[in-house]
Write a protein that holds these residues in place. Structure first.
Motif, short mmCIF file in Angstrom:
data_model
loop_
_atom_site.label_atom_id
_atom_site.label_comp_id
_atom_site.label_asym_id
_atom_site.label_seq_id
_atom_site.Cartn_x
_atom_site.Cartn_y
_atom_site.Cartn_z
N ALA A 170 -3.22 10.20 -1.50
CA ALA A 170 -1.90 9.55 -1.48
C ALA A 170 -1.37 9.77 -0.15
O ALA A 170 -0.77 8.67 0.34
N GLU B 131 -2.93 7.80 2.68
CA GLU B 131 -2.71 6.13 2.38
C GLU B 131 -1.34 6.01 2.88
O GLU B 131 -0.90 4.68 3.64
N GLN C 247 0.78 -1.23 0.04
CA GLN C 247 0.00 0.11 0.00
C GLN C 247 1.15 1.18 -0.03
O GLN C 247 0.63 2.28 -0.63
N ARG D 271 1.32 6.95 -6.73
CA ARG D 271 0.36 7.88 -6.93
C ARG D 271 0.88 9.16 -6.62
O ARG D 271 0.46 10.52 -7.44
N ALA E 70 0.95 3.99 -2.86
CA ALA E 70 0.62 5.65 -2.72
C ALA E 70 1.70 6.14 -3.00
O ALA E 70 1.37 7.51 -3.38
#
Length: 86
Positions: free
Chosen positions: A56, A59, A33, A40, A37
């Motif tokens: 982003a 996250e 994750q 992104r 992120a």
């Protein structure tokens, strides 16, 4: 506390895969994750993508919270972002 110096010796892919399989699933998911992120976040550089950048960052922060609870050395920092020079 004595810290071991970081070395520049490359780690073979098989050894890295073996050590990654030893981590709990929630830590592996948090690492994945955090990487997604950061990708992104790298794509949302322009001012018109401010909302995407904020999502982003949120996250990435949530993933870092899980990683830091397991081991503070696993925190995904700005130097780990794609496109950043180390």
């Amino acid at each position: 506390m004595i810290a071991f110096p970081r070395t520049t010796i490359p780690v073979p892919e098989a050894v890295a895969a073996l050590s990654a399989r030893q981590l709990p699933e929630r830590v592996r998911a948090a690492r994945r994750q955090a990487w997604e992120a950061s990708v992104r976040l790298d794509l949302c550089r322009l001012p018109r993508y401010e909302e995407g950048r904020q999502w982003a960052i949120a996250e990435l922060s949530a993933a870092n919270k899980v990683l830091a609870a397991h081991n503070p050395g696993y925190v995904f920092g700005w130097g780990d972002m794609p496109g950043q020079q180390r």
